[in-house]
Design an enzyme around this catalytic site. Structure first.
Site, short mmCIF file in Angstrom:
data_model
loop_
_atom_site.label_atom_id
_atom_site.label_comp_id
_atom_site.label_asym_id
_atom_site.label_seq_id
_atom_site.Cartn_x
_atom_site.Cartn_y
_atom_site.Cartn_z
CG ASN A 147 -1.75 1.24 1.36
OD1 ASN A 147 -1.80 2.06 0.45
ND2 ASN A 147 -2.43 1.39 2.51
CE LYS A 194 -0.23 3.22 4.80
NZ LYS A 194 -0.17 3.34 6.24
CG HIS A 252 -5.93 2.05 5.21
ND1 HIS A 252 -5.49 2.97 6.13
CD2 HIS A 252 -4.93 1.18 5.04
CE1 HIS A 252 -4.24 2.66 6.48
NE2 HIS A 252 -3.88 1.56 5.83
CD GLU A 304 -2.96 5.59 6.69
OE1 GLU A 304 -2.96 5.60 5.45
OE2 GLU A 304 -2.04 5.08 7.37
CD GLU A 357 -3.53 -2.23 7.32
OE1 GLU A 357 -2.52 -2.54 6.70
OE2 GLU A 357 -4.08 -1.13 7.20
N GLY A 367 2.52 2.57 10.76
CA GLY A 367 3.47 3.66 10.59
C GLY A 367 4.19 4.07 11.86
CB SER A 423 5.30 -1.50 11.93
OG SER A 423 4.89 -0.16 12.17
P1 13P Z 1 2.95 0.56 7.60
O1 13P Z 1 3.47 -0.74 7.03
O2 13P Z 1 3.68 1.75 7.06
O3 13P Z 1 2.87 0.52 9.09
O4 13P Z 1 1.46 0.72 7.05
C1 13P Z 1 0.58 -0.34 7.18
C2 13P Z 1 -0.65 -0.03 6.43
O5 13P Z 1 -1.40 0.84 6.82
C3 13P Z 1 -0.89 -0.76 5.19
O6 13P Z 1 -2.17 -0.54 4.71
#
Ligand code: 13P
Length: 257
Positions: A13, A15, A99, A101, A171, A177, A217
């Protein structure tokens, strides 16, 4: 992982990172670094403007094209939005839905998640349904209730054959992150719980064929251990997917059973 019953999937992903002009180079590097033999299904979920370049660069490869969001309406006056048929036309195979976010910053709710899942399945696109608890919810011992609610809402009204085609990504919000990964036991416990909810609602045959991914992560250092858990069938990888060599190492980890 359980290769006998379900697909192993490593999905990146990106982002809101990378540039359309950098996609070709990334894919060349990834293809050069990843194992030649097929260990898993590989997906890259990229920002909309990068989809055409990704599609071109991944032609004749086993990397599938994915998106990070979609609008659930068919078409019409929704300025700034992207429809499922647009993604279908670009041969997109997977779309991330719900997601954290998007839930946090863009008002995505469990009800819009459900609408998106239904419309994607109708179009033959695989939804990657994201669920996960906040740190407060974990500390209040509300993780399992919260995950149950999210899963039930996301899958509401689907036939067992449709649920079978879904991918779920667990997640935990506190692990995204932050560099703070869930332990493999913590991740396994929730992924097992997700499978149990699906079993209760749709039967054992459906539950055992749904791929459940872990995200938060995940990197080449912790992926082998997470993937060794029986109910973790892959990963949804943010930061670590931006480096093709690192992403290739995670793909390789699917082979270390
Ligand atoms: P990270 O791997 O950067 O923690 O992000 C995970 C994520 O949100 C994947 O959709």
């Amino acid at each position: 992982m359980n290769r006998k019953y379900r697909k192993v999937i490593i999905a990146g992903n990106w982002k809101m990172n990378m540039l359309p002009s950098k996609v070709k180079r990334y894919v060349e590097e990834l293809r050069g670094a990843m194992p030649k033999f097929k260990t898993c299904n590989i997906v890259l979920c990229v920002p909309f403007p990068m989809i055409p370049n990704l599609r071109k660069a991944t032609r004749d490869s086993r990397i599938a094209v994915g998106a990070q969001n979609v609008n659930e309406h068919e078409k019409g006056a929704y300025t700034g939005e992207v429809s499922i048929s647009m993604l279908e036309d670009l041969n997109v195979k997977y779309v991330i839905v719900g997601h954290s976010e998007r839930r946090q910053y863009f008002g995505e709710t469990d009800f819009t998640v459900n609408a998106k899942v239904k419309s994607l399945l109708d179009a033959g696109i695989v939804p990657i349904i994201c669920v996960g608890e906040s740190l407060e919810q974990r500390e209040f011992d509300l993780t399992m209730e919260h995950i149950s609610y999210q899963i039930k809402a996301a899958l509401h009204g689907l036939a067992p054959e449709q649920v079978r085609k879904c991918v779920v990504a667990y997640e935990p919000i506190w692990a995204i992150g932050t560099g703070r990964t869930a332990t493999s036991e913590q991740a396994q416990e929730v992924c097992e719980h997700i499978r149990a909810i699906i079993r209760r609602g749709y039967g054992a045959r459906v539950a055992r064929s749904v791929s459940i991914l872990y995200g938060g992560s995940m990197n080449s250092q912790n992926s082998a251990e997470l993937l060794s858990m029986p109910d973790i069938d892959g990963g949804l990888i943010g930061g670590a997917s931006l480096d093709p060599a690192e992403f290739a190492r995670i793909i390789e980890a699917t082979d270390q059973e």
